[in-house]
Write a protein that holds these residues in place. Structure first.
Motif, PDB file in Angstrom:
ATOM      1  N   GLN A  30       8.819 -13.018  -6.027  1.00 45.79           N
ATOM      2  CA  GLN A  30       9.045 -11.633  -6.412  1.00 45.79           C
ATOM      3  C   GLN A  30       9.043 -10.640  -5.257  1.00 45.79           C
ATOM      4  O   GLN A  30       9.476  -9.503  -5.420  1.00 45.79           O
ATOM      5  N   TYR A  31       8.567 -11.058  -4.107  1.00 48.24           N
ATOM      6  CA  TYR A  31       8.338 -10.103  -3.016  1.00 48.24           C
ATOM      7  C   TYR A  31       9.618  -9.392  -2.567  1.00 48.24           C
ATOM      8  O   TYR A  31       9.603  -8.189  -2.313  1.00 48.24           O
ATOM      9  N   LYS A  32      10.714 -10.112  -2.498  1.00 45.74           N
ATOM     10  CA  LYS A  32      11.971  -9.507  -2.051  1.00 45.74           C
ATOM     11  C   LYS A  32      12.369  -8.344  -2.958  1.00 45.74           C
ATOM     12  O   LYS A  32      12.778  -7.280  -2.480  1.00 45.74           O
TER      13      LYS A  32
ATOM     14  N   VAL B 241      12.768  -2.425  -3.945  1.00 40.82           N
ATOM     15  CA  VAL B 241      12.503  -1.283  -4.818  1.00 40.82           C
ATOM     16  C   VAL B 241      11.572  -0.272  -4.147  1.00 40.82           C
ATOM     17  O   VAL B 241      11.809   0.933  -4.196  1.00 40.82           O
ATOM     18  N   ILE B 242      10.535  -0.756  -3.503  1.00 38.27           N
ATOM     19  CA  ILE B 242       9.557   0.159  -2.877  1.00 38.27           C
ATOM     20  C   ILE B 242      10.155   0.879  -1.679  1.00 38.27           C
ATOM     21  O   ILE B 242      10.010   2.084  -1.527  1.00 38.27           O
ATOM     22  N   TRP B 243      10.819   0.134  -0.828  1.00 35.86           N
ATOM     23  CA  TRP B 243      11.357   0.736   0.388  1.00 35.86           C
ATOM     24  C   TRP B 243      12.840   1.061   0.284  1.00 35.86           C
ATOM     25  O   TRP B 243      13.493   1.380   1.272  1.00 35.86           O
ATOM     26  N   LEU B 244      13.380   0.968  -0.948  1.00 31.85           N
ATOM     27  CA  LEU B 244      14.758   1.344  -1.249  1.00 31.85           C
ATOM     28  C   LEU B 244      15.762   0.698  -0.295  1.00 31.85           C
ATOM     29  O   LEU B 244      16.590   1.359   0.324  1.00 31.85           O
ATOM     30  N   THR B 245      15.633  -0.631  -0.185  1.00 31.27           N
ATOM     31  CA  THR B 245      16.583  -1.394   0.638  1.00 31.27           C
ATOM     32  C   THR B 245      17.380  -2.323  -0.247  1.00 31.27           C
ATOM     33  O   THR B 245      17.052  -2.549  -1.408  1.00 31.27           O
ATOM     34  N   ASP B 246      18.422  -2.893   0.298  1.00 33.18           N
ATOM     35  CA  ASP B 246      19.244  -3.860  -0.470  1.00 33.18           C
ATOM     36  C   ASP B 246      18.917  -5.270  -0.106  1.00 33.18           C
ATOM     37  O   ASP B 246      18.562  -5.663   0.895  1.00 33.18           O
TER      38      ASP B 246
ATOM     39  N   THR C 117       0.847  -1.192   0.000  1.00 35.16           N
ATOM     40  CA  THR C 117       0.000   0.000   0.000  1.00 35.16           C
ATOM     41  C   THR C 117       0.882   1.241   0.000  1.00 35.16           C
ATOM     42  O   THR C 117       2.002   1.233   0.514  1.00 35.16           O
ATOM     43  N   GLN C 118       0.383   2.296  -0.588  1.00 31.19           N
ATOM     44  CA  GLN C 118       1.100   3.564  -0.676  1.00 31.19           C
ATOM     45  C   GLN C 118       2.570   3.342  -1.046  1.00 31.19           C
ATOM     46  O   GLN C 118       3.482   3.786  -0.368  1.00 31.19           O
ATOM     47  N   ALA C 119       2.756   2.658  -2.166  1.00 28.40           N
ATOM     48  CA  ALA C 119       4.086   2.196  -2.555  1.00 28.40           C
ATOM     49  C   ALA C 119       4.923   3.226  -3.305  1.00 28.40           C
ATOM     50  O   ALA C 119       6.138   3.090  -3.380  1.00 28.40           O
ATOM     51  N   ILE C 120       4.289   4.250  -3.852  1.00 29.47           N
ATOM     52  CA  ILE C 120       5.019   5.203  -4.690  1.00 29.47           C
ATOM     53  C   ILE C 120       5.419   6.446  -3.899  1.00 29.47           C
ATOM     54  O   ILE C 120       4.602   7.042  -3.207  1.00 29.47           O
ATOM     55  N   THR C 121       6.680   6.780  -4.020  1.00 25.36           N
ATOM     56  CA  THR C 121       7.201   8.034  -3.468  1.00 25.36           C
ATOM     57  C   THR C 121       7.954   8.747  -4.589  1.00 25.36           C
ATOM     58  O   THR C 121       8.201   8.164  -5.655  1.00 25.36           O
ATOM     59  N   ASP C 122       8.357   9.969  -4.342  1.00 29.37           N
ATOM     60  CA  ASP C 122       9.147  10.691  -5.335  1.00 29.37           C
ATOM     61  C   ASP C 122      10.466   9.957  -5.613  1.00 29.37           C
ATOM     62  O   ASP C 122      10.970   9.976  -6.726  1.00 29.37           O
ATOM     63  N   GLU C 123      11.002   9.319  -4.589  1.00 31.40           N
ATOM     64  CA  GLU C 123      12.303   8.656  -4.723  1.00 31.40           C
ATOM     65  C   GLU C 123      12.224   7.337  -5.483  1.00 31.40           C
ATOM     66  O   GLU C 123      13.181   6.940  -6.128  1.00 31.40           O
ATOM     67  N   ASN C 124      11.100   6.617  -5.413  1.00 34.08           N
ATOM     68  CA  ASN C 124      11.063   5.276  -6.002  1.00 34.08           C
ATOM     69  C   ASN C 124      10.114   5.144  -7.190  1.00 34.08           C
ATOM     70  O   ASN C 124       9.968   4.052  -7.747  1.00 34.08           O
TER      71      ASN C 124
END
Length: 144
Positions: free
Chosen positions: A132-134, A139-144, A65-72
């Protein structure tokens, strides 16, 4: 009364498949939603089987939910396009509230509803989510 939903409920009971809850929406389409969750690393991904009086069954998962930000925004859009290009059965899309949804639409002819087919597609969706979840999380939460 929704005969296809009753057939799906009977199939789940006959096969001793647990983890689904049934909600009759009491709307014009006689919609029934069978809800379950895919749990990955402590996070629950809601999955629903939507059966109504149309010639389609929808299987839907709310990936984020609410997955889009300016950064991603670019990275998420790119990921959705790549997944859609690589997969014929499932389609990913964004809702107006920026949720990432995974859908499959199963058509059937009147009198030829297959609860087994619907459940098999649910299982394929669970596999897709697990595989695909990882990448979606990174990508959504900008983690590695």
């Amino acid at each position: 009364m929704n005969n296809m939903a009753d057939m799906f409920a009977t199939y789940l009971e006959f096969k001793h498949i647990e983890g689904f809850s049934r909600e009759d929406l009491l709307d014009q389409r006689q919609s029934v939603v069978f809800r379950t969750n895919v749990v990955l690393k402590g996070m629950a991904v809601p999955v629903g089987v939507i059966i109504d009086n149309s010639p389609y069954v929808m299987v839907r998962a709310n990936i984020a939910t609410q997955a889009i930000t300016d950064e991603n925004a670019f990275a998420v859009s790119n990921l959705l396009m790549r997944r859609n290009y690589q997969n014929r059965l499932f389609k990913y899309y964004l809702t107006p509230d920026a949720s990432v949804i995974l859908d499959v639409c199963i058509p059937y002819q009147k009198g030829h509803f297959s609860a087994e087919l619907v459940y098999n597609i649910v299982q394929l969706m669970v596999k897709e989510i697990m595989e695909q979840y990882k990448e979606f999380v990174s990508v959504i939460w900008l983690t590695d």
